[in-house]
Write an enzyme that holds these catalytic residues in place. Structure first.
Site, PDB file in Angstrom:
ATOM      1  N   CYS A 226      -1.520   5.891   5.380  1.00 38.92           N
ATOM      2  CA  CYS A 226      -1.381   5.149   6.526  1.00 38.92           C
ATOM      3  C   CYS A 226      -1.832   6.301   7.991  1.00 38.92           C
ATOM      4  O   CYS A 226      -2.448   6.197   8.872  1.00 38.92           O
ATOM      5  CB  CYS A 226      -1.433   4.201   6.965  1.00 38.92           C
TER       6      CYS A 226
ATOM      7  N   GLU B 253       2.715  -2.699   7.504  1.00 41.22           N
ATOM      8  CA  GLU B 253       2.483  -2.290   7.999  1.00 41.22           C
ATOM      9  C   GLU B 253       1.178  -1.921   7.067  1.00 41.22           C
ATOM     10  O   GLU B 253       1.393  -2.013   6.438  1.00 41.22           O
ATOM     11  CB  GLU B 253       3.990  -0.769   7.399  1.00 41.22           C
TER      12      GLU B 253
ATOM     13  N   GLU C 129     -11.416   3.799   8.522  1.00 34.69           N
ATOM     14  CA  GLU C 129     -10.112   4.535   7.849  1.00 34.69           C
ATOM     15  C   GLU C 129     -10.705   5.369   6.067  1.00 34.69           C
ATOM     16  O   GLU C 129     -11.289   5.015   5.419  1.00 34.69           O
ATOM     17  CB  GLU C 129      -8.719   3.610   7.578  1.00 34.69           C
TER      18      GLU C 129
ATOM     19  N   GLY D 143      -0.158  -2.227   3.604  1.00 32.68           N
ATOM     20  CA  GLY D 143      -1.423  -1.678   2.894  1.00 32.68           C
ATOM     21  C   GLY D 143      -2.570  -2.167   4.202  1.00 32.68           C
ATOM     22  O   GLY D 143      -2.460  -2.115   4.909  1.00 32.68           O
ATOM     23  N   SER D 144      -3.393  -2.684   3.569  1.00 35.39           N
ATOM     24  CA  SER D 144      -4.817  -2.316   4.830  1.00 35.39           C
ATOM     25  C   SER D 144      -4.663  -3.748   5.860  1.00 35.39           C
ATOM     26  O   SER D 144      -4.196  -4.530   5.698  1.00 35.39           O
ATOM     27  CB  SER D 144      -5.970  -2.708   3.666  1.00 35.39           C
TER      28      SER D 144
ATOM     29  N   ASN E 237       0.100   3.836  -3.508  1.00 40.47           N
ATOM     30  CA  ASN E 237      -0.389   5.310  -2.134  1.00 40.47           C
ATOM     31  C   ASN E 237       1.037   5.721  -2.093  1.00 40.47           C
ATOM     32  O   ASN E 237       1.277   7.157  -2.261  1.00 40.47           O
ATOM     33  CB  ASN E 237      -0.776   5.058  -1.203  1.00 40.47           C
TER      34      ASN E 237
ATOM     35  N   ARG F 136       6.456  -6.525  -4.989  1.00 41.58           N
ATOM     36  CA  ARG F 136       5.149  -7.362  -6.575  1.00 41.58           C
ATOM     37  C   ARG F 136       4.943  -5.962  -5.747  1.00 41.58           C
ATOM     38  O   ARG F 136       4.279  -5.693  -4.822  1.00 41.58           O
ATOM     39  CB  ARG F 136       4.091  -8.466  -6.339  1.00 41.58           C
ATOM     40  N   PRO F 137       4.820  -4.883  -6.524  1.00 38.48           N
ATOM     41  CA  PRO F 137       4.040  -3.082  -6.076  1.00 38.48           C
ATOM     42  C   PRO F 137       3.229  -3.376  -6.848  1.00 38.48           C
ATOM     43  O   PRO F 137       2.310  -4.138  -7.763  1.00 38.48           O
ATOM     44  CB  PRO F 137       5.026  -3.170  -7.402  1.00 38.48           C
TER      45      PRO F 137
END
Ligand code: SIN
Length: 489
Positions: free
Chosen positions: A293, A259, A390, A237-238, A160, A183-184
């Protein structure tokens, strides 16, 4: 330089190999990177595996001695060059970002400036890593505290914010004297690789900043979370994935910062400036098509002002333009995948079935399979699934409340604690609510809270650690206590 088929002024920024130890690595298989607005393949990127990930960690470990020995000034000089290059190439980097991620071009260029700001900020802040002296319990001793880089930092970053989420981790790590492997997300590797190209041009030495692109999320994730040469792991991420990664890090007791997910309340009290609240809600909800987020997830409005707020908010949301992020004037781009659209659509349909009223939108958009209309639901109750998940999409559920105590209780009734927002002009209420909300970030009469000088991060299951600000360096530093004895004559 002649622009390429995408309109890039500097086509060399479009890389399709992993960047390890200062060189570009090809692999046998490829990952197709597609434009979420139309499904077209933008690039084929080499698909790195566990072996390349191990190589990147090894390179980062090797470079650590050299990089950590540099002075903070030397590191800052190189990082400033990196920052300058990112700003000089803001248009191209923004274009790459929109092509792979979908957000409107103006927003994508904004993300480049936002990401670059972390590099500039931490370049400076790295010069202020102060130690301490502590009065010792006896006269023949001295106690000194120094701060040292944690070591090799590994990270996994989301789609995102393909630039800024890497920048704010890498900037803090490099400023502290750590080396870095990322690692994207495989949906958006091109922004990460463009950052690597600019890091190289800035003169950041080989092995300091490494990017491994690969679709073996589990295998590569295990290397990054379990390799004994990695000292710290950081993830955006989640919450569900974060929990797995934290448990993997436990096997080698790594320092972690996370995060994770959010369920941001946006509270409008009856004494609020309603027009300002409407603007704040637009900014905090519809940025990146609702895929952040910190995006507002639940809008609570005090019952005396709910009609006025809903009417003005609906008018403002109706004015948003949906479409391809490259089209001038578009405010809402595509969502990242059709599955993301399906999830949002299900939440909307389930809410309506449970008694919510559709005030606006509520459908896939004619612009394409990945587009969802900006949507408003009213008569939502606090126990509906949409208020407890979410949403990660352009949907605003509006919930009515009676009083301060009730809304604070509802706002806190979630496992998440990342961002919260509220609008009020009563100074006593402002303090009570700000202190009562169990969140890491609180926007007070403000819907845009993210910037490099402020500590970004959550409480509860939204994560641990802070990114940005003077606090952001702490996660990349170890405290070492030196006890000097034998000082008597
Ligand atoms: C996120 O969605 O994870 C980050 C949002 C921000 O930096 O504002």
């Amino acid at each position: 330089m002649k622009a390429d088929k995408f309109g890039l002024h500097d086509p060399q920024l479009m890389k399709n190999f992993s960047y390890i130890n200062g060189s570009w690595h090809s692999s046998e298989s490829q990952i197709a990177v597609t434009n979420p607005a139309n499904g077209e393949v933008i690039a084929e990127v080499s698909n790195a595996s566990i072996a390349e990930t191990q190589l990147a960690v090894k390179a980062a470990k090797y470079a650590l001695t050299m990089w950590s020995a540099k002075s903070a000034n030397e590191r800052a000089g190189l990082m400033k060059k990196w920052f300058d290059l990112m700003i000089a190439h803001q248009d191209d980097l923004g274009l790459i970002l929109t092509l792979e991620q979908g957000k409107p071009l103006a927003e994508a260029k904004g993300e480049i400036a936002y990401g670059a700001a972390y590099i500039e900020w931490f370049a400076e802040e790295g010069k202020r890593v102060y130690g301490d002296t502590i009065p010792a319990p006896s006269g023949d001793k001295r106690i000194i505290v120094i701060k040292q880089p944690v070591g090799v930092v590994a990270s996994i970053t989301p789609w995102n914010f393909p630039n800024a989420m890497i920048a704010r981790k890498a900037a803090a790590a490099l400023a502290a004297g750590c080396t870095f492997v990322v690692r994207p997300a495989t949906q958006t590797p091109l922004s990460a690789l463009a950052m690597a190209e600019l890091a190289e041009r800035a003169g950041i030495p080989a092995g300091v900043f490494n990017v491994v692109v690969g679709d073996d999320a589990r295998g590569m994730g295990k290397v990054l979370t379990q390799h004994p040469d990695v000292s710290k792991f950081t993830f955006t991420g989640s919450t569900a994935v974060g929990q797995t990664l934290i448990s993997q890090c436990a096997t080698t007791v790594k320092k972690v910062s996370m995060e994770l997910g959010g369920n941001a309340p946006f509270i409008v009290f009856d004494d609020a400036d309603i027009d300002a609240a409407v603007q704040g809600a637009i900014v905090s909800k519809y940025r990146n098509a609702g895929q952040t987020c910190v995006c507002t997830n639940r809008i609570f409005v005090q019952k005396d002002v709910i009609d006025e707020f809903t009417e003005k908010f609906t008018a403002a949301v109706s004015a948003l333009t949906i479409g391809d992020g490259l089209t001038e004037g578009v405010n809402i781009g595509p969502m990242i995948t059709t599955e993301a659209v399906d999830n949002v659509d299900k939440l909307v349909k389930d809410s309506i079935a449970a008694g919510a009223t559709l005030a606006l939108g509520g459908q896939r958009d004619a612009a394409g399979d990945t587009f969802y209309q900006p949507t408003i639901l009213t008569n939502v109750s606090h126990d509906m699934p949409i208020a407890n998940n979410e949403i990660f999409g352009p949907v605003s559920p509006i919930i009515s409340f009676d009083n301060e105590e009730q809304v604070i209780a509802m706002a806190n009734d979630t496992e998440y604690g990342l961002a919260a927002y509220f609008y009020s002009r009563d100074i006593g209420r402002v303090w009570r609510v700000a202190e009562g909300l169990e969140y890491g970030i609180v926007g007070i009469n403000e819907g845009a809270v993210s910037n490099a000088s402020a500590p970004f991060g959550g409480v509860k299951q939204s994560g641990s650690g802070r990114e940005g600000s003077k606090y952001g360096l702490d996660d990349y530093l170890e405290i070492k206590y030196l006890c000097m004895g034998g000082l008597t004559k």
